[in-house]
Every structure is written in C-alpha cells, then in structure tokens.
Design an enzyme around this catalytic site. Structure first.
Site, short mmCIF file in Angstrom:
data_model
loop_
_atom_site.label_atom_id
_atom_site.label_comp_id
_atom_site.label_asym_id
_atom_site.label_seq_id
_atom_site.Cartn_x
_atom_site.Cartn_y
_atom_site.Cartn_z
N ASP A 1 78.61 -41.65 67.10
CA ASP A 1 78.09 -40.61 67.48
C ASP A 1 79.18 -39.49 67.58
O ASP A 1 79.76 -39.72 68.53
CB ASP A 1 77.39 -40.50 68.72
CG ASP A 1 75.97 -41.41 68.63
OD1 ASP A 1 75.14 -41.58 67.51
OD2 ASP A 1 75.88 -42.19 69.49
N LEU A 2 79.30 -38.64 66.64
CA LEU A 2 80.53 -37.55 66.59
C LEU A 2 80.74 -36.70 68.16
O LEU A 2 79.84 -36.29 68.47
CB LEU A 2 80.32 -36.62 65.51
CG LEU A 2 81.45 -35.71 65.20
CD1 LEU A 2 82.68 -36.24 64.87
CD2 LEU A 2 81.11 -34.42 64.31
N ASP A 3 81.93 -37.00 68.46
CA ASP A 3 82.22 -36.51 69.97
C ASP A 3 81.40 -36.78 71.04
O ASP A 3 81.36 -35.85 71.98
CB ASP A 3 82.33 -34.99 69.64
CG ASP A 3 83.51 -34.40 68.78
OD1 ASP A 3 84.32 -35.10 68.64
OD2 ASP A 3 83.46 -33.57 68.18
N GLU A 4 80.63 -37.82 70.92
CA GLU A 4 79.86 -38.25 71.96
C GLU A 4 80.10 -39.46 72.62
O GLU A 4 79.22 -40.04 73.44
CB GLU A 4 78.39 -37.98 71.41
CG GLU A 4 77.92 -36.70 70.94
CD GLU A 4 76.43 -36.61 70.78
OE1 GLU A 4 75.85 -37.57 71.06
OE2 GLU A 4 75.90 -35.60 69.94
N ASN B 1 89.73 -40.31 71.20
CA ASN B 1 89.76 -38.75 70.28
C ASN B 1 89.72 -37.77 71.54
O ASN B 1 89.43 -37.95 72.64
CB ASN B 1 88.41 -38.44 69.46
CG ASN B 1 88.55 -37.24 68.68
OD1 ASN B 1 89.35 -37.15 68.32
ND2 ASN B 1 87.38 -36.64 68.35
#
Length: 283
Positions: free
Chosen positions: A225-228, A189
């Site tokens: 874990d969103l954007d992690e 991403n």
C-alpha cells in the site's frame, strides 16, 4: 568478557510474562541493562524490549534454546539480537540527495551506529558523493521496459551484500508488490506529509500555493500500500504566508532528513515492534 544483546518480543497479554522472562535471564547469569514494556488493551498483545548482557559468547546459544521453550508457552514472536553488531544498510536515492547526504555524514561522524554497505540509484548524480565517502555506488536505471530486471538487481544486491535494512532516501520510484514483499519489515521510506496531501514533482510549491501552515515528514515501513505502511516517526514545522516555496523546500528537506535518521536509528536499535498496522516504538 560480557556481551550485550537485545531481546524483543510480542505475545498475547497475560500475567507472569515479565516475571518468567527476567527470571530466565537471571538464571542464565545475565544482567539486565534496560527494559521497556507495553500492554495494548485494544489488540490484547504485550510488547517487551530487554537490553541485557551475558557472561560470554558461548552462553547465548544456551539462552536461545532455553528461551525457545519459554516462548512456546506464551506464544511469543521473539528475537535475540547482538547489540554490538552494526546493521548493514543499502540506501536508495534518485535526484534529491539531502537525506542521503545526512545519513552519510551521521555514519561517518559515528552519530549513527550502522554501516552503509552500498548506494543504489536510478540516476548517476550522486556517484561522486558516494565515492567521497568510500561507499560502493550502483547505477540502476529504470524504465517501463526494464523494471522487472532492475528490481531483480536490487534483490541480488540485498542478498549479496547481506543487507539488513533498505532505506529509500527520496527514491522516487514505486516499488512493485513483489519487491515490497521481498523487503517486508526491512525497508523504510521517507515522504513529505501535508494537510492536505500534495502529490507530484513539486509538493512544496503546491503547499505554498494552498497557503499551508504546517509542513512535515513521515518515515514508515514499505508495504504494497503506497505510503501507507506502519508509521515509525513523524515531525512537523510551522510555516507562514511570508515564506517562499524555496524556503519551504529547505525546511522540508531538514525535517525529512531528521525524521529518516530517527527512524533508521529506532530500527537498528531494535526499538520497533509491529502491532497490526501500527508500531510500538520504545524510546
């Protein structure tokens, strides 16, 4: 005719790893073209990437078997990759097409050694762009009512097209935990990264309102874990008070495109090894 391959491995750090690995390659008639290694004192793990060639295709199966025995001794996580095989990508996008357009051009101009097998989007905006490059386009609208079915279509595409890597090129949908798990280790991403962090539809406008002095972008692996997820590549640019939100968007788009292209290249060249929640990225 010789054929080049890439060996990647990680294991508990101890003495003799490089000696044993290179010795086995030598005994198998292989020629080492490039090698990079890293020992992490914090995690106690050792990481190695070796680019080598073998005398012929038949020998690689024998080498795989011999290396499996060595890997058991050192408790290695390892893979041998065919360096000449082009990775097959599925690019996912919504309504911001700068990253998609950049990837398509890099592939078309042979700057990026991959094959974009298909493009999937929850909007139809970039179907003409895909057609102009001769790439299959799949319009997969998504809503609260059909999200499960839509993600099932995504998984079906990945399997049917034998996709090696899914690239979220500004795909503005949050993937479900199940889809994140299904794509673990093979989905990248890209997102804007600011200090402070800005969320929502117009992050660069928010950044302008707060008077930020640095904008940037981060490419990472997709996890629950969103954007992690583990970070692969980052870059920044300095901005100042005289710049308009439109100028920040333009600069941000350039950084996002560049960072994503770098991350894709690192992945398909097998330069990334996971070290817990971090990454080892060999240059």
């Amino acid at each position: 005719m010789r054929h080049d391959h890439i060996l990647t491995l990680s294991c508990p750090d101890t003495t003799g790893i490089v000696y044993r690995v290179t010795g086995l390659l030598y005994e198998s008639g292989c020629n080492i073209l490039d090698a990079q290694q890293f020992g992490d004192e914090e995690s106690g793990r050792f990481f190695l990437r070796v680019h080598f060639d073998v005398p012929g295709t038949a020998e690689i199966d024998v080498l795989q078997e011999a290396f499996a025995s060595l890997a058991d001794v050192f408790h290695m996580d390892w893979r041998i990759h065919d360096a000449r095989r082009k990775a097959r990508l599925m690019v996912m996008v919504s309504k911001q097409g700068h990253c998609l357009n950049d990837l398509l051009f890099r592939v078309h101009s042979r700057q990026l050694p991959v094959e974009i097998a298909c493009i999937a989007s929850n909007h139809a905006d970039f179907a003409p762009l895909a057609q102009s490059y001769g790439v299959a386009f799949h319009h997969l609208p998504v809503s609260a009512g059909n999200r499960v079915e839509q993600e099932r279509h995504i998984v079906d595409l990945v399997e049917r097209e034998q996709i090696d890597l899914v690239v979220l090129a500004r795909y503005m949908q949050i993937l479900s935990p199940d889809l994140c798990d299904a794509l673990a280790g093979r989905a990248i991403n890209i997102h804007h990264s600011f200090l402070p962090s800005f969320k929502g539809a117009k992050p660069y406008h928010q950044a302008h309102q707060r008077g930020v002095k640095i904008i940037g972008a981060t490419a990472h692996y997709v996890t629950r874990d969103l954007d992690e997820g583990p970070i692969i590549e980052q870059d920044v640019a300095r901005v100042d008070h005289a710049m308009t939100p439109k100028e920040l968007v333009r600069m941000g788009s350039d950084i996002e495109s560049l960072v994503l292209a770098r991350a894709v290249r690192r992945h398909v060249e097998h330069r990334i090894l996971l070290n817990g929640h971090r990454t080892v990225v060999f240059r």
